[in-house]
Design a protein around this motif. Structure first.
Motif, PDB file in Angstrom:
ATOM      1  N   HIS A 111       0.743  -1.124  -0.126  1.00 50.98           N
ATOM      2  CA  HIS A 111      -0.034   0.107   0.095  1.00 50.98           C
ATOM      3  C   HIS A 111       0.856   1.193  -0.091  1.00 50.98           C
ATOM      4  O   HIS A 111       1.798   1.356   0.421  1.00 50.98           O
ATOM      5  N   ASN A 112       0.283   2.269  -0.600  1.00 50.98           N
ATOM      6  CA  ASN A 112       1.189   3.452  -0.810  1.00 50.98           C
ATOM      7  C   ASN A 112       1.549   4.270   0.698  1.00 50.98           C
ATOM      8  O   ASN A 112       2.500   4.801   0.745  1.00 50.98           O
ATOM      9  N   ASN A 113       0.643   3.768   1.685  1.00 51.76           N
ATOM     10  CA  ASN A 113       0.952   4.382   3.053  1.00 51.76           C
ATOM     11  C   ASN A 113       1.810   3.701   3.826  1.00 51.76           C
ATOM     12  O   ASN A 113       2.236   4.237   4.919  1.00 51.76           O
ATOM     13  N   TYR A 114       2.219   2.575   3.594  1.00 52.45           N
ATOM     14  CA  TYR A 114       3.089   1.437   4.103  1.00 52.45           C
ATOM     15  C   TYR A 114       4.628   2.365   4.162  1.00 52.45           C
ATOM     16  O   TYR A 114       5.002   2.393   3.305  1.00 52.45           O
ATOM     17  N   LYS A 115       5.042   2.365   5.201  1.00 49.32           N
ATOM     18  CA  LYS A 115       6.399   2.816   5.268  1.00 49.32           C
ATOM     19  C   LYS A 115       7.526   1.685   5.946  1.00 49.32           C
ATOM     20  O   LYS A 115       7.037   1.192   6.790  1.00 49.32           O
TER      21      LYS A 115
END
Length: 118
Positions: A111-115
């Protein structure tokens, strides 16, 4: 004294005739009032009947135009439903294939928000 007695008798008879005339006049007045009331009732009923007939005619004219509108709306509705059913039949298979493809082909992605390493 006889003349006084005779005069009294004449007065009583005159009074009696006057009372009879008054009673007869009251009866005529009562009959005339009844007759006038009946005539007025007849006129009122005739007027009411006439107005009711006019109302019915106006209502029929208004409902007739509404009847035409409702049949026109109903025809348009049937036409739209037929168009929708045609489109449904034509596109059903294509949509089912697309839906099954989306459900069955799984592409794992981050996911784009996963860091990472935060």
């Amino acid at each position: 004294m006889a003349s006084q007695s005779q005069g009294i008798q004449q007065l009583l008879q005159a009074e009696k005739r006057a009372a009879e005339k008054v009673a007869e006049a009251r009866k005529r007045k009562t009959r005339r009032l009844k007759q006038a009331k009946e005539e007025a009732q007849a006129e009122i009923e005739q007027y009411r009947t006439e107005r009711e007939r006019e109302f019915q005619q106006k209502q029929q004219a208004a409902m007739g135009s509404q009847g035409n509108l409702s049949s026109e709306v109903e025809q348009q509705t049937k036409k739209k439903i037929q168009t929708m059913q045609t489109n449904y039949q034509r596109n059903r298979e294509k949509m089912l294939r697309q839906l099954l493809t989306l459900v069955c082909e799984i592409k794992p992605e981050i996911h784009n928000n996963y860091k990472i390493g935060a």
